[in-house]
Design a protein around this motif. Sequence first.
Motif, PDB file in Angstrom:
ATOM      1  N   ALA A 269       0.823  -1.218   0.000  1.00  0.00           N
ATOM      2  CA  ALA A 269       0.000   0.000   0.000  1.00  0.00           C
ATOM      3  C   ALA A 269       0.852   1.261   0.000  1.00  0.00           C
ATOM      4  CB  ALA A 269      -0.922  -0.012   1.214  1.00  0.00           C
ATOM      5  N   ASP A 270       2.140   1.137   0.415  1.00  0.00           N
ATOM      6  CA  ASP A 270       2.995   2.329   0.423  1.00  0.00           C
ATOM      7  C   ASP A 270       3.923   2.392  -0.794  1.00  0.00           C
ATOM      8  OD1 ASP A 270       4.711   0.289   1.107  1.00  0.00           O
ATOM      9  OD2 ASP A 270       5.327   1.150   3.032  1.00  0.00           O
ATOM     10  N   ASN A 271       3.684   1.568  -1.827  1.00  0.00           N
ATOM     11  CA  ASN A 271       4.415   1.759  -3.087  1.00  0.00           C
ATOM     12  C   ASN A 271       4.055   3.108  -3.687  1.00  0.00           C
ATOM     13  OD1 ASN A 271       5.903  -0.621  -3.362  1.00  0.00           O
ATOM     14  ND2 ASN A 271       4.197  -1.724  -4.309  1.00  0.00           N
ATOM     15  N   TRP A 272       5.041   3.777  -4.337  1.00  0.00           N
ATOM     16  CA  TRP A 272       4.735   5.061  -4.995  1.00  0.00           C
ATOM     17  C   TRP A 272       3.704   4.862  -6.093  1.00  0.00           C
ATOM     18  CZ3 TRP A 272       4.821   6.418 -10.062  1.00  0.00           C
ATOM     19  CH2 TRP A 272       5.482   5.558 -10.929  1.00  0.00           C
ATOM     20  N   LEU A 273       3.774   3.702  -6.755  1.00  0.00           N
ATOM     21  CA  LEU A 273       2.916   3.460  -7.911  1.00  0.00           C
ATOM     22  C   LEU A 273       1.602   2.857  -7.446  1.00  0.00           C
ATOM     23  CD1 LEU A 273       3.915   2.193 -11.388  1.00  0.00           C
ATOM     24  CD2 LEU A 273       2.018   1.078 -10.249  1.00  0.00           C
ATOM     25  N   GLN A 274       0.558   3.641  -7.537  1.00  0.00           N
ATOM     26  CA  GLN A 274      -0.783   3.173  -7.194  1.00  0.00           C
ATOM     27  C   GLN A 274      -1.654   3.402  -8.417  1.00  0.00           C
ATOM     28  OE1 GLN A 274      -1.446   1.510  -4.395  1.00  0.00           O
ATOM     29  NE2 GLN A 274       0.601   1.852  -3.548  1.00  0.00           N
ATOM     30  N   ARG A 275      -2.071   2.331  -9.052  1.00  0.00           N
ATOM     31  CA  ARG A 275      -2.844   2.435 -10.286  1.00  0.00           C
ATOM     32  C   ARG A 275      -4.233   2.992  -9.994  1.00  0.00           C
ATOM     33  NH1 ARG A 275      -0.796   0.009 -15.236  1.00  0.00           N
ATOM     34  NH2 ARG A 275      -2.992  -0.402 -15.581  1.00  0.00           N
ATOM     35  N   PRO A 276      -4.713   3.882 -10.878  1.00  0.00           N
ATOM     36  CA  PRO A 276      -6.091   4.362 -10.708  1.00  0.00           C
ATOM     37  C   PRO A 276      -7.060   3.173 -10.719  1.00  0.00           C
ATOM     38  CG  PRO A 276      -4.952   5.549 -12.473  1.00  0.00           C
ATOM     39  CD  PRO A 276      -4.058   4.417 -12.081  1.00  0.00           C
ATOM     40  N   ALA A 277      -8.111   3.272  -9.903  1.00  0.00           N
ATOM     41  CA  ALA A 277      -9.062   2.155  -9.808  1.00  0.00           C
ATOM     42  C   ALA A 277      -9.662   1.811 -11.166  1.00  0.00           C
ATOM     43  CB  ALA A 277     -10.161   2.514  -8.809  1.00  0.00           C
ATOM     44  N   ALA A 278      -9.771   2.840 -12.023  1.00  0.00           N
ATOM     45  CA  ALA A 278     -10.380   2.608 -13.336  1.00  0.00           C
ATOM     46  C   ALA A 278      -9.429   1.928 -14.316  1.00  0.00           C
ATOM     47  CB  ALA A 278     -10.846   3.945 -13.927  1.00  0.00           C
ATOM     48  N   MET A 279      -8.160   1.740 -13.894  1.00  0.00           N
ATOM     49  CA  MET A 279      -7.158   1.116 -14.775  1.00  0.00           C
ATOM     50  C   MET A 279      -6.540  -0.099 -14.107  1.00  0.00           C
ATOM     51  SD  MET A 279      -4.955   4.214 -16.467  1.00  0.00           S
ATOM     52  CE  MET A 279      -3.601   3.111 -16.849  1.00  0.00           C
ATOM     53  N   PRO A 280      -7.306  -1.163 -13.922  1.00  0.00           N
ATOM     54  CA  PRO A 280      -6.718  -2.364 -13.289  1.00  0.00           C
ATOM     55  C   PRO A 280      -5.580  -2.906 -14.151  1.00  0.00           C
ATOM     56  CG  PRO A 280      -8.851  -2.875 -14.281  1.00  0.00           C
ATOM     57  CD  PRO A 280      -8.692  -1.391 -14.371  1.00  0.00           C
ATOM     58  N   PRO A 281      -4.490  -3.363 -13.516  1.00  0.00           N
ATOM     59  CA  PRO A 281      -3.373  -3.905 -14.300  1.00  0.00           C
ATOM     60  C   PRO A 281      -3.797  -5.146 -15.067  1.00  0.00           C
ATOM     61  CG  PRO A 281      -3.080  -4.366 -11.961  1.00  0.00           C
ATOM     62  CD  PRO A 281      -4.260  -3.450 -12.069  1.00  0.00           C
ATOM     63  N   ARG A 282      -3.134  -5.345 -16.223  1.00  0.00           N
ATOM     64  CA  ARG A 282      -3.464  -6.472 -17.094  1.00  0.00           C
ATOM     65  C   ARG A 282      -2.287  -7.437 -17.190  1.00  0.00           C
ATOM     66  NH1 ARG A 282      -4.767  -4.309 -22.670  1.00  0.00           N
ATOM     67  NH2 ARG A 282      -3.103  -2.833 -22.216  1.00  0.00           N
ATOM     68  N   GLY A 283      -2.604  -8.651 -17.609  1.00  0.00           N
ATOM     69  CA  GLY A 283      -1.558  -9.641 -17.854  1.00  0.00           C
ATOM     70  C   GLY A 283      -0.945  -9.457 -19.229  1.00  0.00           C
ATOM     71  N   PHE A 284       0.031 -10.307 -19.579  1.00  0.00           N
ATOM     72  CA  PHE A 284       0.650 -10.233 -20.906  1.00  0.00           C
ATOM     73  C   PHE A 284      -0.312 -10.653 -22.012  1.00  0.00           C
ATOM     74  CE2 PHE A 284       4.710 -10.411 -18.457  1.00  0.00           C
ATOM     75  CZ  PHE A 284       5.237  -9.230 -18.948  1.00  0.00           C
ATOM     76  N   ASP A 285      -1.441 -11.254 -21.641  1.00  0.00           N
ATOM     77  CA  ASP A 285      -2.473 -11.570 -22.629  1.00  0.00           C
ATOM     78  C   ASP A 285      -3.422 -10.391 -22.844  1.00  0.00           C
ATOM     79  OD1 ASP A 285      -3.830 -11.518 -20.266  1.00  0.00           O
ATOM     80  OD2 ASP A 285      -4.548 -13.602 -20.347  1.00  0.00           O
ATOM     81  N   GLY A 286      -3.176  -9.285 -22.139  1.00  0.00           N
ATOM     82  CA  GLY A 286      -4.003  -8.091 -22.320  1.00  0.00           C
ATOM     83  C   GLY A 286      -5.255  -8.067 -21.465  1.00  0.00           C
ATOM     84  N   ARG A 287      -5.435  -9.118 -20.653  1.00  0.00           N
ATOM     85  CA  ARG A 287      -6.661  -9.172 -19.832  1.00  0.00           C
ATOM     86  C   ARG A 287      -6.358  -8.839 -18.374  1.00  0.00           C
ATOM     87  NH1 ARG A 287      -7.437 -14.648 -21.782  1.00  0.00           N
ATOM     88  NH2 ARG A 287      -8.136 -14.521 -23.926  1.00  0.00           N
ATOM     89  N   PRO A 288      -7.306  -8.183 -17.698  1.00  0.00           N
ATOM     90  CA  PRO A 288      -7.144  -7.939 -16.251  1.00  0.00           C
ATOM     91  C   PRO A 288      -7.135  -9.274 -15.504  1.00  0.00           C
ATOM     92  CG  PRO A 288      -9.003  -6.676 -17.145  1.00  0.00           C
ATOM     93  CD  PRO A 288      -8.574  -7.632 -18.206  1.00  0.00           C
ATOM     94  N   ALA A 289      -6.614  -9.249 -14.279  1.00  0.00           N
ATOM     95  CA  ALA A 289      -6.534 -10.504 -13.487  1.00  0.00           C
ATOM     96  C   ALA A 289      -7.928 -11.050 -13.203  1.00  0.00           C
ATOM     97  CB  ALA A 289      -5.814 -10.233 -12.173  1.00  0.00           C
TER      98      ALA A 289
END
Length: 289
Positions: A269-289
């Motif tokens: 939670a204290d990482n500098w990088l906090q993704r906006p809620a509207a931009m969930p990270p994706r896998g290498f297949d382009g899909r969100p987890a």
Amino acid sequence: MNDARALRESWQRDGFVVRPGFRPPAQLAELRERAAAIVEAFDPGAHKTVFATHDQARRSTDAAFLASAGGVHCFFEEEALDAAGQLVVPKARAINKIGHALHDLDPVFDRFSHGPDWAALAAALGLARPLVMQSMLIFKQPGIGGEVRWHQDATFLHTEPVSVVGFWIALEDATRDNGCLWVQPGGHRGPLRERFRLQAAGLDAATRLDRIDSTAWPALENAQPLEVEAGTLVAFHGLLPHYSAANRSSASRLAYTLHAVDAASAWSADNWLQRPAAMPPRGFDGRPA
Ligand code: FE2
């Protein structure tokens, strides 16, 4: 299969693997051209305070940095600006990097950053459910491209347990003269030395770097330079100490990096990088987890 086994063995032994010819010249050229177009469209007037040090400028620097977790921002080389914040080199030669959501927001970078070759490599390196958290186009400009001192990427992209893997692709030949990567083979078995953390609101700076282990950084005689041709991919473990020297040559040394973590680990939670809620990270297949 033998290839996958050999890859895993060198990964476990060394903490990094080198894959020449991971991407063909035409794709590298496409990425370089797209990066140049992003820089060309970038208006430096609004951002020339980035490396100033007085408090107000520092806060705006912090704000731009933190916002780049979900955006595409250009950051200047320190030596590209004079004391008054004016560019001392042409803009195209002044940018340190573009970050940190190119792979999600820019169609050219999105295409380059996803696909079965990435997924297969990540799986071979033990990332069961990779999530691509950030991307950076690193210019390492001729003459002024600064040193990136010894560090471990888990310092900046921390999970419990540590899972981050760095993927670094040379977009131009990388040599000792123009600031190639240096790594400490086997160094990923050592401890995490630093944490880069968000601070509580209202303090002077939004982030701080804490030393959490006193283990020394490697001596240069224990380090290995990775001189590689354009198109080569280097993957390295989040605990592997690495650095790159300043580029004092007359040639640039462009590289593109992606950092992925395992979805099964907990993003700190204290990482500098906090993704906006509207931009969930994706896998290498382009899909969100
Ligand atoms: Fe790094």
